[in-house]
Design a protein around this motif. Structure first.
Motif, mmCIF file in Angstrom:
data_model
loop_
_atom_site.group_PDB
_atom_site.id
_atom_site.type_symbol
_atom_site.label_atom_id
_atom_site.label_comp_id
_atom_site.label_asym_id
_atom_site.label_seq_id
_atom_site.Cartn_x
_atom_site.Cartn_y
_atom_site.Cartn_z
ATOM 1 N N LYS A 1 49.186 30.248 41.125
ATOM 2 C CA LYS A 1 48.272 29.834 40.067
ATOM 3 C C LYS A 1 48.720 30.226 38.671
ATOM 4 O O LYS A 1 48.401 29.564 37.701
ATOM 5 C CB LYS A 1 46.867 30.403 40.333
ATOM 6 N N THR A 2 49.395 31.390 38.565
ATOM 7 C CA THR A 2 49.736 31.848 37.221
ATOM 8 C C THR A 2 51.240 31.839 36.977
ATOM 9 O O THR A 2 51.687 32.003 35.854
ATOM 10 C CB THR A 2 49.235 33.287 36.979
ATOM 11 N N ARG B 1 53.107 34.200 37.583
ATOM 12 C CA ARG B 1 53.552 35.571 37.305
ATOM 13 C C ARG B 1 53.865 36.285 38.612
ATOM 14 O O ARG B 1 53.285 35.984 39.654
ATOM 15 C CB ARG B 1 52.467 36.371 36.551
ATOM 16 N N GLU C 1 51.116 39.645 29.658
ATOM 17 C CA GLU C 1 51.314 39.318 31.071
ATOM 18 C C GLU C 1 50.473 40.243 31.942
ATOM 19 O O GLU C 1 49.803 39.824 32.875
ATOM 20 C CB GLU C 1 52.796 39.505 31.445
ATOM 21 N N LEU D 1 46.812 39.464 31.881
ATOM 22 C CA LEU D 1 46.548 38.233 32.616
ATOM 23 C C LEU D 1 46.504 38.476 34.127
ATOM 24 O O LEU D 1 45.605 38.012 34.842
ATOM 25 C CB LEU D 1 47.672 37.250 32.276
ATOM 26 N N PHE E 1 43.353 38.308 36.731
ATOM 27 C CA PHE E 1 43.400 37.464 37.922
ATOM 28 C C PHE E 1 42.867 38.212 39.148
ATOM 29 O O PHE E 1 42.049 37.715 39.911
ATOM 30 C CB PHE E 1 44.831 36.980 38.190
#
Ligand code: ADP
Ligand code: MG
Lengths: 334, 216
Positions: free
Chosen positions: A280-281, A283, A313, A316, A320
């Motif tokens: 989804k990200t 990362r 980052e 984020l 999440f």
């Protein structure tokens, strides 16, 4: 339910070569009837000192300890002995009489209480049956294994129908299999006889296995107290975190990078969070350690991950996980 | 050796055994309680009492540091008072007992000190009184060690009993002194000495064996 023990602002100081040493500092807690109460901490934290104040083997330097509402400090020696017969204690080294048979050992508390001999014997045999050692009644302790010796000690402790059983590192001298057996036996006794049990240990696995509530003692102070499940899910104090999540097996790739700990319970454990994060990200995180444990029938997992160096980052990724319902904690680097 | 000497030696053996036996029994009758007192009143023990411990310890130390030969002489008036005489087998039992009491007391104290503190803690947690702890926990746990100590103590008393011969006590010691020293009959001297050595060995080995048997 009633309170078996109530400790208020308990202090204990020792004098070591003229220097005052504080083994317990302002410990307040209460132990409820029928529960299995754990006291955990590192070696030297003051656990033994604390449990010994419960039957006044150790006099407190300040504060008060009461047993069913009665302050122990005010008791005369004879009264204290009567109260002690309502408590029983088992030890790491079993402390059985080596020169007496198993049966004679188990009869001791009844003899102290002045129970007539025939009754004493019948009761002792009944207790040996509970711990599964009737066939060893005429043996001497030296011929038994550690686990069997602790069973004899448990039979001895139960013989006088105590209201509470104090266990000071009762499984620390045993191998994991015997430890499991002894803990199961204690749990069984707690349920069948509604016996309040206080368990001192330095091993989290012992607490996990049978305790309802736990107090974490660190350097003589009460660091945290609560339901075992709650403390596993969300340890608030540093000593509690250290006990629940011992050291990381892998070193982070960067000495100064930010580490977080993710904790999830049985419900969240089915979701593939790390895969979802990537999907989804886009990362990634570096997994340093992961393990699961079962507390009170619910599976708990925890994972320590290393975050990428960029601040945005990091935020984020943390967001999440939080949105996914995981508990996120910073890990302090030592 | 003549018939007469052989008879004398036989009587000597019996006298030595009598002196050793009665002196040991009496020394334990007094020394065991004193040893228990020394143990129980020491610092950190169940009946810790500094004053009692210091005074008892001091008396025991003084009595123990007197050479037995000096004690024999010092006690002559007391012996005469108790037994009506200061020579002979019966009279020797008095200084032997007095000399052995402090030795027994210290030996008992040291045996009891070996009992693990955990045992005492267990007894205390069961609500046992100090007397109960001593009788039912500490003494039984210390029994093998007490028996070993007893073998050593009885051997010591036997050795002392030979010394009592110097001031007119009976037994093998007196015979060895009379025939071996004053009359220079070497074979009598060696016979009595051999018998004494055998007696000590029997007591010591017998004691060790019994102690070993009792240790579970
Ligand atoms: N009798 C004593 N005298 C002096 N210091 C003591 C005594 N008992 C315990 N301590 C000290 O108190 C601290 C806590 O001991 P303890 O309660 O046995 O710890 P734990 O059981 O948690 O390992 C330790 O630092 C120990 O050295
Ligand atoms: Mg301890």
């Amino acid at each position: 339910m009633g309170e078996v023990f109530n400790l208020e602002h308990v202090y204990k100081n020792y004098k070591n070569d003229g220097k005052e040493f504080s083994a317990l500092e302002d410990v307040s807690l209460s132990i409820k009837e029928g529960e299995v109460f754990g006291i955990i901490g590192m070696s030297g934290a003051g656990k033994s000192t604390l449990v010994r104040t419960l039957n006044r083997l150790e006099e407190v330097s300040g504060g008060s300890v009461s047993f069913f509402g009665q302050d122990l400090a005010g008791l005369k020696p004879g009264e204290l002995r009567l109260i002690r017969r309502q408590m029983a204690m088992i030890f790491q080294n079993f402390n059985l009489l080596s020169q007496r048979t198993v049966l004679s050992n188990v009869m001791q508390p009844l003899r102290i209480a002045g129970t007539p001999r025939p009754e004493r014997k019948a009761k002792a045999l009944e207790m040996l049956e509970i711990v599964g050692l009737e066939d060893k009644k005429n043996e001497y302790p030296a011929r038994l294994s550690g686990g069997q010796r602790q069973r004899v000690a448990i039979a001895r402790a139960l013989a006088s129908d105590p209201k509470v059983l104090l266990c000071d590192e009762a499984t620390s001298a045993l191998d994991p299999k015997m430890t499991g057996e002894i803990l199961d036996l204690l749990g069984e006794i707690n349920r069948s006889r509604k016996l309040t049990i206080v368990i001192i240990t330095h091993e989290m696995s012992v607490v996990e296995r049978i305790c309802d509530r736990v107090a974490i003692i660190d350097k003589g102070k009460l660091a945290e107290i609560g339901e075992v499940e709650e403390i596993f899910r969300n340890p608030r104090s540093e000593p509690a975190r250290k006990l629940v999540f011992p050291g990381n097996p892998f070193d982070p790739s960067d000495r100064d990078s930010r580490l977080i700990r993710l904790v999830f319970d049985g419900l969240a454990a089915n979701r593939p969070f790390i895969a979802e994060l990537v999907e989804k990200t886009g990362r990634k995180v570096n997994i340093l350690s992961a393990n699961t444990k079962s507390v009170g029938g619910i599976g708990y997992g925890q994972m320590v991950v290393e975050l990428p160096p960029q601040k945005e980052e990091q935020e984020l990724i943390i967001q999440f996980f939080k949105d996914g319902g995981l508990s996120v904690q910073e890990v302090k680097r030592s | 050796m003549s018939e007469y000497i052989i008879e004398t030696i036989k009587t000597g053996i019996i006298e030595t055994l009598q002196m050793t036996f009665f002196a040991s029994v009496l020394a334990y009758a007094a020394g065991l309680p004193i040893g228990i007192l020394l143990y129980a009143t020491a610092k950190g023990r169940i009946l810790s009492n500094r004053g009692v411990n210091l005074v008892t310890g001091f008396i025991v130390n003084v009595a123990r540091s007197l050479p037995f030969l000096i004690l024999l002489v010092l006690l002559i008036p007391f012996t005469r008072l108790v037994t009506g005489s200061s020579i002979g087998t019966k009279a020797s039992i008095v200084p032997l007992t007095v000399g052995a009491i402090p030795i027994v007391a210290r030996m008992v104290e040291s045996s009891l000190s070996e009992v693990s503190p955990g045992i005492i803690e267990a007894a205390a947690s069961m609500g046992a009184s100090p007397l109960y702890m001593i009788v039912h926990f500490i003494l039984p746990e210390a029994t093998p060690s007490l028996l070993l100590g007893a073998a050593i103590n009885i051997s010591t008393v036997l050795g002392y009993s030979a010394m009592a011969g110097v001031i007119g006590g009976g037994g093998l010691g007196a015979i060895a002194l009379q025939y071996g020293y004053y009359r220079y009959q070497k074979e009598v001297l060696w016979t009595t000495v051999t018998i004494l050595v055998i007696m000590v060995m029997v007591i010591q080995e017998g004691g060790n064996l019994i102690a070993k048997k009792t240790r579970k």
